[in-house]
Design an enzyme around this catalytic site. Structure first.
Site: not given
Ligand code: NDP
Length: 251
Positions: A143, A156
């Site tokens: 991130s 985080y």
């Molecule tokens: P979202 O919340 O939109 O999507 C994350 C997905 O991960 C969801 O489908 C969620 O599933 C799944 N998930 C959560 N916990 C688990 C777990 N324990 N095991 C398996 N799957 C899991 O997030 P983003 O797409 O925005 O983020 C994706 C990654 O990018 C993350 O690591 C985030 O920290 C990182 N990130 C995002 C940024 C942004 O601006 N969007 C910026 C910087 C980093 P469910 O809904 O079923 O819980």
């Protein structure tokens, strides 16, 4: 077709950045295993979308923070899709809690998913691939918060900065055996995780003012870089972390 003939497991791929990566990988010729923890109906939608592009895809349920889920999940992908070539550790959660109010449970759950999950999935994948004499590729999703302070992220941000160290250290141990490991630090990407920022008429302009490109990124823009890192075009790149943030980190 950078990833023709490759098989990839992408964690947390039912929506957001993970879905964007899954779609780009399929467009680049990869078969894809779509992991998620709860959201399996959306994971199935991603699977259908990938199949409609002519690639193979399966949905695999599992919590990346639990070994009891990760081992059978990777086994299932190996059996149903074939040996995994590329692992993308994308699953993550973000909570915003002031430092002085953060509980032990909030710290532990977030660090378990965001840091230990990437370590655990990588270890299970690498053990299996190396035992079978296979090469491979890992892309970790960190991130912008590895470099920028935002309020309420004392759990985080350290977990995401640690992904950079995890990337370097895993790379040092497994790259000599044929597994490259790199990391992408996304900036503000328009996903369900950031929907509250995108809708907030006060916060959004303040954030966009710090981004040289003046806009949020799209999940596929992370997918394009992940595909590059996982492809032969990045054959001399390992242990690196790249900010894909529209110029936020450098401003
Ligand atoms: P979202 O919340 O939109 O999507 C994350 C997905 O991960 C969801 O489908 C969620 O599933 C799944 N998930 C959560 N916990 C688990 C777990 N324990 N095991 C398996 N799957 C899991 O997030 P983003 O797409 O925005 O983020 C994706 C990654 O990018 C993350 O690591 C985030 O920290 C990182 N990130 C995002 C940024 C942004 O601006 N969007 C910026 C910087 C980093 P469910 O809904 O079923 O819980």
């Amino acid at each position: 077709m950078k990833l023709k003939g490759k098989r990839a497991l992408i964690t947390g791929a039912a929506r957001g950045i993970g879905r964007g990566i899954a779609e780009v990988f399929a467009d680049e010729g990869a078969d894809v295993a779509v992991n998620d923890v709860e959201n399996m109906s959306q994971a199935e939608e991603v699977v259908q979308s990938i199949r409609s592009k002519g690639m193979r895809a399966i949905a695999v349920k599992g919590d990346v923070a639990k070994r009891a889920d990760v081992e059978p999940m990777i086994d299932k992908v190996w059996k149903e899709l074939g040996p995994i070539d590329i692992l993308v550790n994308n699953a993550g959660i973000e909570t915003i809690v002031p430092f002085l109010e953060l509980s032990d449970e909030q710290w532990t759950r977030l660090v378990d998913v965001n840091l230990r999950g990437a370590w655990l999935c990588s270890q299970v994948f690498c053990r299996r691939a190396l035992a079978e004499g296979r090469k491979g590729n890992i892309v970790n999703i960190g991130s912008i918060q590895a470099a920028k302070v935002l309020p309420g992220r004392t759990h985080y941000a350290p977990a995401k900065l640690a992904i950079e160290a995890l990337t370097r250290n895993m790379s040092a141990e497994v790259t000599p055996q044929g597994i490259r490991v790199n990391c992408i630090h996304p900036g503000l990407i328009d996903t369900p995780m950031t929907a509250w920022v995108m809708k907030d008429a006060d916060v959004l302009p303040m954030v966009l003012a710090q981004i040289s490109l003046g806009r949020a990124g799209e999940p596929r823009e992370i997918g394009n870089v992940a595909a590059f890192l996982a492809s032969e075009e990045a054959s001399y790149l390992t242990g690196q972390s790249i900010f894909v943030d529209g110029g936020w980190q450098g401003k």
